[in-house]
Design a protein around this motif. Structure first.
Motif, PDB file in Angstrom:
ATOM      1  N   ALA A 261       9.162   5.347  -0.276  1.00  0.00           N
ATOM      2  CA  ALA A 261       9.917   4.679  -1.340  1.00  0.00           C
ATOM      3  C   ALA A 261       9.630   3.178  -1.323  1.00  0.00           C
ATOM      4  O   ALA A 261       9.527   2.541  -2.376  1.00  0.00           O
ATOM      5  CB  ALA A 261      11.413   4.944  -1.176  1.00  0.00           C
ATOM      6  N   ALA A 262       9.490   2.614  -0.126  1.00  0.00           N
ATOM      7  CA  ALA A 262       9.198   1.178  -0.010  1.00  0.00           C
ATOM      8  C   ALA A 262       7.832   0.845  -0.604  1.00  0.00           C
ATOM      9  O   ALA A 262       7.669  -0.193  -1.258  1.00  0.00           O
ATOM     10  CB  ALA A 262       9.263   0.745   1.448  1.00  0.00           C
ATOM     11  N   ALA A 263       6.861   1.717  -0.406  1.00  0.00           N
ATOM     12  CA  ALA A 263       5.527   1.483  -0.972  1.00  0.00           C
ATOM     13  C   ALA A 263       5.568   1.535  -2.495  1.00  0.00           C
ATOM     14  O   ALA A 263       4.938   0.719  -3.172  1.00  0.00           O
ATOM     15  CB  ALA A 263       4.526   2.503  -0.423  1.00  0.00           C
ATOM     16  N   VAL A 264       6.328   2.485  -3.036  1.00  0.00           N
ATOM     17  CA  VAL A 264       6.482   2.570  -4.493  1.00  0.00           C
ATOM     18  C   VAL A 264       7.150   1.304  -5.008  1.00  0.00           C
ATOM     19  O   VAL A 264       6.692   0.685  -5.967  1.00  0.00           O
ATOM     20  CB  VAL A 264       7.304   3.817  -4.906  1.00  0.00           C
ATOM     21  N   SER A 265       8.226   0.893  -4.354  1.00  0.00           N
ATOM     22  CA  SER A 265       8.963  -0.291  -4.773  1.00  0.00           C
ATOM     23  C   SER A 265       8.088  -1.538  -4.762  1.00  0.00           C
ATOM     24  O   SER A 265       8.087  -2.325  -5.720  1.00  0.00           O
ATOM     25  CB  SER A 265      10.179  -0.487  -3.863  1.00  0.00           C
ATOM     26  N   GLY A 266       7.327  -1.721  -3.701  1.00  0.00           N
ATOM     27  CA  GLY A 266       6.444  -2.886  -3.604  1.00  0.00           C
ATOM     28  C   GLY A 266       5.380  -2.888  -4.685  1.00  0.00           C
ATOM     29  O   GLY A 266       5.103  -3.926  -5.302  1.00  0.00           O
ATOM     30  N   ALA A 267       4.791  -1.730  -4.943  1.00  0.00           N
ATOM     31  CA  ALA A 267       3.752  -1.626  -5.972  1.00  0.00           C
ATOM     32  C   ALA A 267       4.341  -1.895  -7.354  1.00  0.00           C
ATOM     33  O   ALA A 267       3.747  -2.626  -8.160  1.00  0.00           O
ATOM     34  CB  ALA A 267       3.100  -0.249  -5.926  1.00  0.00           C
TER      35      ALA A 267
END
Length: 155
Positions: A53-59
Protein backbone atom coordinates in the motif's frame (compact mmCIF):
# COMPACT_ATOMS: atom_id res chain seq x y z
CA UNK A 1 -6.56 -6.78 -17.40
CA UNK A 2 -5.22 -9.82 -19.18
CA UNK A 3 -1.86 -11.27 -18.21
CA UNK A 4 -0.58 -10.35 -21.68
CA UNK A 5 -1.53 -6.67 -21.24
CA UNK A 6 -0.07 -6.58 -17.72
CA UNK A 7 3.16 -8.07 -19.07
CA UNK A 8 3.22 -5.36 -21.74
CA UNK A 9 2.55 -2.70 -19.08
CA UNK A 10 5.64 -3.96 -17.25
CA UNK A 11 7.72 -3.71 -20.45
CA UNK A 12 6.61 -0.11 -21.00
CA UNK A 13 7.28 0.70 -17.36
CA UNK A 14 10.80 -0.70 -17.69
CA UNK A 15 11.46 1.66 -20.61
CA UNK A 16 10.26 4.63 -18.55
CA UNK A 17 12.46 3.52 -15.68
CA UNK A 18 15.52 3.30 -17.91
CA UNK A 19 14.73 6.85 -19.06
CA UNK A 20 14.85 8.03 -15.43
CA UNK A 21 11.22 7.82 -14.30
CA UNK A 22 10.80 6.23 -10.83
CA UNK A 23 10.17 2.48 -11.08
CA UNK A 24 6.97 2.26 -9.02
CA UNK A 25 5.50 5.36 -10.62
CA UNK A 26 6.24 3.84 -14.05
CA UNK A 27 4.56 0.57 -13.13
CA UNK A 28 1.47 2.28 -11.71
CA UNK A 29 1.19 4.67 -14.66
CA UNK A 30 1.43 1.93 -17.27
CA UNK A 31 -0.97 -0.32 -15.38
CA UNK A 32 -3.51 2.52 -15.35
CA UNK A 33 -2.77 3.22 -19.02
CA UNK A 34 -3.64 -0.32 -20.03
CA UNK A 35 -6.55 -0.93 -17.65
CA UNK A 36 -9.99 -1.01 -19.31
CA UNK A 37 -11.21 2.30 -17.85
CA UNK A 38 -7.81 3.93 -17.18
CA UNK A 39 -8.83 3.93 -13.50
CA UNK A 40 -8.16 1.58 -10.57
CA UNK A 41 -8.40 1.61 -6.79
CA UNK A 42 -5.34 1.31 -4.57
CA UNK A 43 -6.31 -2.28 -3.77
CA UNK A 44 -6.55 -3.14 -7.47
CA UNK A 45 -3.14 -1.59 -8.12
CA UNK A 46 -1.67 -3.50 -5.16
CA UNK A 47 -3.10 -6.78 -6.41
CA UNK A 48 -2.10 -6.32 -10.05
CA UNK A 49 1.42 -5.19 -9.26
CA UNK A 50 2.07 -7.26 -6.13
CA UNK A 51 3.27 -4.20 -4.21
CA UNK A 52 2.56 -2.68 -0.81
CA UNK A 53 0.00 0.00 0.00
CA UNK A 54 2.90 2.35 0.78
CA UNK A 55 4.40 1.77 -2.68
CA UNK A 56 1.05 2.54 -4.32
CA UNK A 57 0.66 5.67 -2.20
CA UNK A 58 4.15 6.93 -3.03
CA UNK A 59 3.70 6.32 -6.75
CA UNK A 60 0.28 8.01 -6.80
CA UNK A 61 1.60 11.03 -4.88
CA UNK A 62 4.44 11.39 -7.40
CA UNK A 63 2.13 11.01 -10.41
CA UNK A 64 -0.42 13.46 -8.98
CA UNK A 65 2.30 16.06 -8.50
CA UNK A 66 3.12 15.75 -12.21
CA UNK A 67 -0.55 15.93 -13.20
CA UNK A 68 -0.45 12.44 -14.70
CA UNK A 69 -2.99 10.88 -12.30
CA UNK A 70 -5.93 12.26 -10.40
CA UNK A 71 -8.10 10.95 -7.58
CA UNK A 72 -11.85 10.74 -7.64
CA UNK A 73 -14.47 9.18 -5.43
CA UNK A 74 -15.41 5.60 -6.29
CA UNK A 75 -19.20 5.47 -6.72
CA UNK A 76 -20.95 3.63 -3.91
CA UNK A 77 -17.78 3.30 -1.86
CA UNK A 78 -15.49 5.29 0.39
CA UNK A 79 -12.54 4.15 -1.72
CA UNK A 80 -10.74 6.47 -4.08
CA UNK A 81 -10.24 5.70 -7.72
CA UNK A 82 -6.98 6.73 -9.38
CA UNK A 83 -7.37 7.66 -13.01
CA UNK A 84 -5.51 9.13 -15.94
CA UNK A 85 -6.48 12.66 -16.99
CA UNK A 86 -9.15 12.86 -19.68
CA UNK A 87 -6.72 14.08 -22.32
CA UNK A 88 -4.34 11.19 -21.64
CA UNK A 89 -1.20 11.08 -19.56
CA UNK A 90 1.15 12.49 -22.19
CA UNK A 91 -0.77 15.74 -22.51
CA UNK A 92 -0.32 16.24 -18.77
CA UNK A 93 3.42 16.04 -19.32
CA UNK A 94 3.27 18.79 -21.97
CA UNK A 95 1.58 21.30 -19.69
CA UNK A 96 3.91 23.53 -17.74
CA UNK A 97 5.06 21.41 -14.81
CA UNK A 98 5.51 23.43 -11.62
CA UNK A 99 9.11 22.31 -11.27
CA UNK A 100 10.18 24.39 -14.30
CA UNK A 101 9.08 27.51 -12.47
CA UNK A 102 10.51 26.29 -9.16
CA UNK A 103 13.91 25.54 -10.68
CA UNK A 104 13.95 28.83 -12.58
CA UNK A 105 13.10 30.68 -9.36
CA UNK A 106 16.09 29.20 -7.50
CA UNK A 107 18.69 29.75 -10.22
CA UNK A 108 19.31 33.49 -9.59
CA UNK A 109 20.56 32.60 -6.07
CA UNK A 110 23.01 30.07 -7.48
CA UNK A 111 24.13 32.47 -10.19
CA UNK A 112 24.71 35.20 -7.61
CA UNK A 113 26.69 32.79 -5.41
CA UNK A 114 28.81 31.63 -8.36
CA UNK A 115 29.48 35.25 -9.40
CA UNK A 116 30.41 36.15 -5.83
CA UNK A 117 32.80 33.19 -5.63
CA UNK A 118 34.17 33.99 -9.10
CA UNK A 119 33.44 30.39 -10.04
CA UNK A 120 33.37 30.71 -13.82
CA UNK A 121 32.60 27.04 -14.63
CA UNK A 122 29.62 26.76 -12.29
CA UNK A 123 28.44 30.23 -13.30
CA UNK A 124 28.40 29.31 -16.99
CA UNK A 125 26.54 26.05 -16.28
CA UNK A 126 23.98 27.78 -14.06
CA UNK A 127 23.35 30.51 -16.64
CA UNK A 128 22.88 27.86 -19.33
CA UNK A 129 20.53 25.96 -17.02
CA UNK A 130 18.53 29.12 -16.37
CA UNK A 131 18.23 29.77 -20.12
CA UNK A 132 17.11 26.19 -20.73
CA UNK A 133 14.43 26.19 -18.04
CA UNK A 134 13.17 29.60 -19.11
CA UNK A 135 12.89 28.27 -22.68
CA UNK A 136 11.03 25.18 -21.43
CA UNK A 137 8.74 27.26 -19.20
CA UNK A 138 7.68 29.29 -22.24
CA UNK A 139 7.56 26.50 -24.83
CA UNK A 140 5.80 23.71 -22.93
CA UNK A 141 2.39 25.44 -22.82
CA UNK A 142 2.79 26.30 -26.51
CA UNK A 143 3.58 22.67 -27.34
CA UNK A 144 0.55 21.57 -25.35
CA UNK A 145 -1.69 23.89 -27.37
CA UNK A 146 -0.13 22.60 -30.61
CA UNK A 147 -0.81 19.03 -29.49
CA UNK A 148 -4.47 19.84 -28.75
CA UNK A 149 -4.84 21.52 -32.13
CA UNK A 150 -3.34 18.53 -33.94
CA UNK A 151 -5.75 16.21 -32.10
CA UNK A 152 -8.71 18.39 -33.14
CA UNK A 153 -7.49 18.36 -36.76
CA UNK A 154 -7.31 14.53 -36.74
CA UNK A 155 -10.96 14.18 -35.72
Amino acid sequence: MSDELQEYAERLAALFTVAGFPRMASRVLMTLMLSPDAALTAAELRDRLGISAAAVSGAITYLERLGMVRRRAHRGSRKELYELPESAWYTASLRQPPFYSEIAATLPDGIAAARSARAEGPLARLVEMQEFFEFMRVRMPELYEEWLASRRDQR
